[in-house]
Scaffold this active site. Structure first.
Site, PDB file in Angstrom:
ATOM      1  N   GLU A  73       0.823  -1.206   0.000  1.00  0.00           N
ATOM      2  CA  GLU A  73       0.000   0.000   0.000  1.00  0.00           C
ATOM      3  C   GLU A  73       0.859   1.258   0.000  1.00  0.00           C
ATOM      4  OE1 GLU A  73      -4.156  -0.358   1.317  1.00  0.00           O
ATOM      5  OE2 GLU A  73      -3.443   0.786   3.026  1.00  0.00           O
ATOM      6  N   GLU A  87       2.016   1.900  -3.413  1.00  0.00           N
ATOM      7  CA  GLU A  87       0.940   2.483  -4.217  1.00  0.00           C
ATOM      8  C   GLU A  87       0.812   3.974  -3.916  1.00  0.00           C
ATOM      9  OE1 GLU A  87      -2.446  -0.019  -3.674  1.00  0.00           O
ATOM     10  OE2 GLU A  87      -3.620   1.016  -5.205  1.00  0.00           O
ATOM     11  N   CYS A 142      -8.370  -2.481   3.411  1.00  0.00           N
ATOM     12  CA  CYS A 142      -8.271  -3.593   4.364  1.00  0.00           C
ATOM     13  C   CYS A 142      -9.627  -4.039   4.857  1.00  0.00           C
ATOM     14  CB  CYS A 142      -7.464  -3.190   5.588  1.00  0.00           C
ATOM     15  SG  CYS A 142      -5.939  -2.389   5.194  1.00  0.00           S
ATOM     16  N   SER A 198      -7.385   1.291  -2.917  1.00  0.00           N
ATOM     17  CA  SER A 198      -6.147   0.541  -3.108  1.00  0.00           C
ATOM     18  C   SER A 198      -6.435  -0.844  -3.691  1.00  0.00           C
ATOM     19  CB  SER A 198      -5.437   0.393  -1.762  1.00  0.00           C
ATOM     20  OG  SER A 198      -4.467  -0.602  -1.835  1.00  0.00           O
ATOM     21  N   LYS A 201     -15.704 -10.189   7.093  1.00  0.00           N
ATOM     22  CA  LYS A 201     -14.663 -11.079   6.566  1.00  0.00           C
ATOM     23  C   LYS A 201     -15.261 -12.389   6.084  1.00  0.00           C
ATOM     24  CE  LYS A 201     -10.786  -8.806   7.161  1.00  0.00           C
ATOM     25  NZ  LYS A 201     -10.100  -8.304   5.976  1.00  0.00           N
ATOM     26  N   GLU A 208     -16.201 -11.640   2.700  1.00  0.00           N
ATOM     27  CA  GLU A 208     -15.000 -11.465   1.878  1.00  0.00           C
ATOM     28  C   GLU A 208     -14.434 -12.824   1.472  1.00  0.00           C
ATOM     29  OE1 GLU A 208     -11.214  -8.490   2.233  1.00  0.00           O
ATOM     30  OE2 GLU A 208     -11.171 -10.228   3.534  1.00  0.00           O
ATOM     31  N   GLU A 238     -13.244 -13.326  -6.208  1.00  0.00           N
ATOM     32  CA  GLU A 238     -11.898 -12.785  -6.441  1.00  0.00           C
ATOM     33  C   GLU A 238     -10.840 -13.514  -5.629  1.00  0.00           C
ATOM     34  OE1 GLU A 238     -14.526 -11.020  -5.636  1.00  0.00           O
ATOM     35  OE2 GLU A 238     -14.731  -9.198  -6.855  1.00  0.00           O
ATOM     36  N   CYS A 286     -11.122  -2.323  14.024  1.00  0.00           N
ATOM     37  CA  CYS A 286     -11.440  -3.750  14.160  1.00  0.00           C
ATOM     38  C   CYS A 286     -11.612  -4.193  15.610  1.00  0.00           C
ATOM     39  CB  CYS A 286     -10.349  -4.586  13.524  1.00  0.00           C
ATOM     40  SG  CYS A 286      -9.907  -4.029  11.885  1.00  0.00           S
TER      41      CYS A 286
END
Lengths: 158, 566
Positions: free
Chosen positions: B280, B283, B301, B321, B356, B359, B364, B500
């Site tokens: 990151e 980037e 994230c 990102s 999550k 996710e 992907e 988190c």
């Protein structure tokens, strides 16, 4: 229930009442006046335009008895079940209507979208009891016998 | 007495110190006034009536919605109040499922808790509870609207703090429910799976999806190699439930517990976070060097934020990102390494997060149809598994994580708290690598539990503007400001307030304990001998090994399938 929505109509209503969350009830009323119910398809559009969630619009639409999420029939029959009409036997009239049209308390509209039968608490015409309205036209001093004739006339109009 | 104002609570004079309502003041003096619908961070609803107090004139007021007045005298525990509270509980229980033993929320339920506290031994009304109406369409949360007591906490959380608006009240009177638009399955709603509704839900009406059975099964299979990664926030989130104190770093004990349960290899997601920091910051540096000015780089994230962005601001996706989340970066590497094993590889992630879970199911992050992370379990589920296995957690000897991926840095650990990602990236890009330089980053306004933080640092002769937001309402407010022309170079977004550590999968604790969780992570950082991600020796070997020529394939992602349900 996939109705094509004319968003120009919706836009005009929004423009007239103001594009703000607080105008939601008026906007829903306007849409219902046009379509005789609130089509599901307008909810995402309204949510985007007014900046409120679809769930909240659904919340408003289900809170008020006056809003309908089901398409209504061409003829909306409202039987008054206020005190005066009730004591002058409005319930048998309601039952007769439901019987002839194959409707019930939960099923208010015929499958061909011809008729919707619902009750109202008072139409403010107690002197004419028992009374019902068909699309805002008032039918005074109704009886069970007059129901068949009324439906026959309405069917001819369809 | 000067200008101080006092009131009397249960005969004790109490100073009024700017409290918004009686409830806050009463709780401050150590009286646990019961509530269902009050959360200090949400607007006041005043519906449950459990917090009623009696005034000197004998009238009843809801403490949550009455401001304290000087000279006021109230009682919080009278015969009348006890009777009313019992009555409310009995009425709630009259149409509530009472199969507590088989409820997912057994032992965590506020209704159960208060019924116990007020000694409800008999409900005078017949039980009219309806059959369960379960919506398990979401991989993150499970809803049962018939366990709902209509306190509205979830609605206010979803709307006021998260600005998601997936659910709201629908219908009225006895027919009222919490519903999505047209009662659609929650997976088809704007829900992003952050799980904050489950955090505030007092009953079993919204709970975290339970995946423990699948994990137990994998652990029992001798032909399966089960690897696991533990997210930073987990170590400071489970202590209280297992006999430690709030915010205590329990990583060593967690590792010991997981090893006893049969996990073959145990890793720390902080290692994945180190990879994220490197990718990151590259980037960001590339953007700064190209002089791109129009839009900031948003962090990626947080899966709930990514989902929120997809659903509400798809036009911003090119500025998010391309880095995978630390969990997914690490999972890709662990799965790659597991290919050498003769056994079937199953990878489990222990996360503070319900999003999550979604996710992990995204296309992907699948290779040949198999997800890199097979199962995500939340901190709550880990606690459940530890309890189920009979391990006395507080007595465990701490153990350390495994090799070959067992080195991590302090920069990775602080990912679990709002501002952590930013601080880690700043450590990477700062030119001053001294200890004082490191410390000064911490005081640049990146730390703290505020929902919106801003800071500016110098990169060469360029000013880099940074914003850190947690809570999706704060994120959308910031995005509106950016759209109106305000300029930032880097924006860190965490969906859950405070980051988190307060994720949807963490046990619910009051605000003070949340702060302790943050402190716990910063002291874990202090204990790490390596503070900067680029100094992690494992990174070098990864970039020269597994990652050689495959950095883009394994560590980056382009979110393509925006219409997946979840």
């Amino acid at each position: 229930m996939n109705q094509t929505i004319d968003f120009q109509v919706v836009d005009n209503i929004i423009e007239e009442l103001g594009c703000k969350p607080s105008a939601i009830i008026g906007i829903l009323q306007g849409i219902q006046e046009h379509y005789r119910y609130l089509p599901k398809e307008v909810f995402p559009y309204l949510a985007k335009r007014l900046g409120i969630s679809e769930a909240r619009i659904y919340s408003v639409a289900t809170f008020y008895e006056n809003f309908s999420l089901e398409p209504k029939g061409k003829f909306v029959i409202k039987i008054c079940d206020g005190t005066a009409c009730h004591v002058r036997k409005s319930i048998p009239i309601l039952e007769k209507l439901r019987e002839e049209l194959g409707l019930s308390e939960n099923k208010k509209t015929t499958d061909d979208l011809g008729f919707t039968v619902e009750t109202v608490s008072c139409l403010g015409a107690c002197g004419l009891a028992p009374v019902l309205t068909v699309n805002d036209k008032v039918y005074p001093a109704m009886t069970v016998d007059k129901v068949s004739e009324l439906l026959k006339n309405l069917r001819e109009e369809m | 007495m000067g200008n101080k104002e006092y009131m009397i609570i249960d005969g004790i004079p109490v100073e009024i110190n700017g409290e918004k309502n009686l409830l806050e003041l009463i709780r401050k003096v150590g009286i646990k006034l019961p509530t269902f619908c009050y959360h200090s961070e949400l607007s006041v609803y005043g519906a449950c009536r459990m917090c009623m107090v009696e005034t000197e004139r004998g009238s009843l007021e809801a403490a949550c919605s009455t401001p304290p007045r000087a000279g006021m005298e109230i009682k919080t525990n009278t015969e009348r109040l006890r009777k009313y509270r019992k009555n409310i509980l009995e009425l709630l229980l009259a149409n509530h499922c009472r199969d507590c033993t088989t409820c997912n929320n057994n032992g965590k339920c506020k209704l159960q808790d208060l019924a116990m506290r007020f000694n409800i031994q008999n409900v005078r009304f017949p039980n009219t509870a309806a059959e369960p109406k379960v919506d398990d369409s979401s991989p993150s949360i499970t809803r049962d609207t018939n366990k709902c007591i209509l306190c509205g906490d979830c609605v206010r959380m979803c709307n006021e703090i998260q600005n998601v608006g997936a659910i709201d009240f629908a219908h009225r009177g006895s027919k009222m429910t919490i519903s999505t638009s047209f009662d659609a399955p929650i997976a088809q709603s704007p829900c992003v799976g952050c799980g904050q509704c489950a955090v505030v839900c007092p009953t079993g009406a919204i709970v975290v999806k339970d995946n423990t059975a699948e994990v137990w099964k994998a652990l029992d299979d001798k032909n399966t190699k089960v690897t696991v990664q533990i997210a930073p926030a987990v170590r400071v989130g489970l202590g209280k439930e297992l006999g430690l104190s709030d915010g205590e770093n329990a990583m060593g004990k967690i590792v010991a517990a997981l090893r006893r349960m049969g996990f073959d290899e145990i890793y720390d997601t902080s290692t994945g976070a180190d990879l994220t920091v490197l990718e990151e910051s590259n980037e960001l540096l590339k953007r700064l060097e190209e002089g791109k000015q129009d839009m900031p780089l948003f962090t990626s994230c947080c899966p709930a934020w990514v989902r929120y962005c997809e659903k509400n601001y798809p036009e911003l996706l090119p500025h998010v990102s391309t880095c995978r989340s630390p969990m997914q970066m690490f999972a890709a590497i662990i799965k790659e390494e597991s290919k050498n094993s003769s056994r079937k590889a199953v990878h489990v992630a222990v996360m503070p997060c319900t999003a999550k879970k979604f996710e992990a199911t995204r296309d992907e992050f699948k290779v040949n149809g198999i997800p890199n992370v097979d199962y995500v379990i939340t901190t709550q589920e880990l606690i459940q598994m530890i309890k189920e296995s009979g391990i006395v957690f507080s007595e465990l000897e701490p153990e350390s994580i495994d090799m070959p991926f067992g080195t991590m840095t302090g920069a990775g650990v602080i990912f679990g708290v709002t501002g952590g990602v930013t601080e880690a990236v700043l450590r990477r890009i700062a030119s001053d690598k001294s200890n004082t330089g490191l410390m000064s980053i911490a005081y640049k306004g990146v730390r703290g539990m505020e929902g919106v933080k801003e800071t500016t640092i110098m990169y060469g002769d360029r000013e880099v503007r940074i914003a850190i937001v947690s809570g999706l309402k704060n994120a959308s407010d910031l995005i509106e400001r950016i759209k109106e022309g305000e300029h930032y170079d880097f924006v860190e977004v965490m969906a859950c307030p405070g980051g988190c550590i307060n994720g949807g999968g963490q046990p619910f604790v009051p605000y003070e304990a949340r702060v302790m969780r943050g402190k716990g992570l910063y002291s874990a950082d202090k204990l790490c001998n390596i503070k900067r991600s680029e100094e992690n020796p494992l990174m070098m070997s990864l970039y020269n090994g597994i990652l050689k020529g495959r950095v883009h394939e394994l560590l980056h992602v382009e979110y393509a399938s925006k219409n997946q349900e979840g």
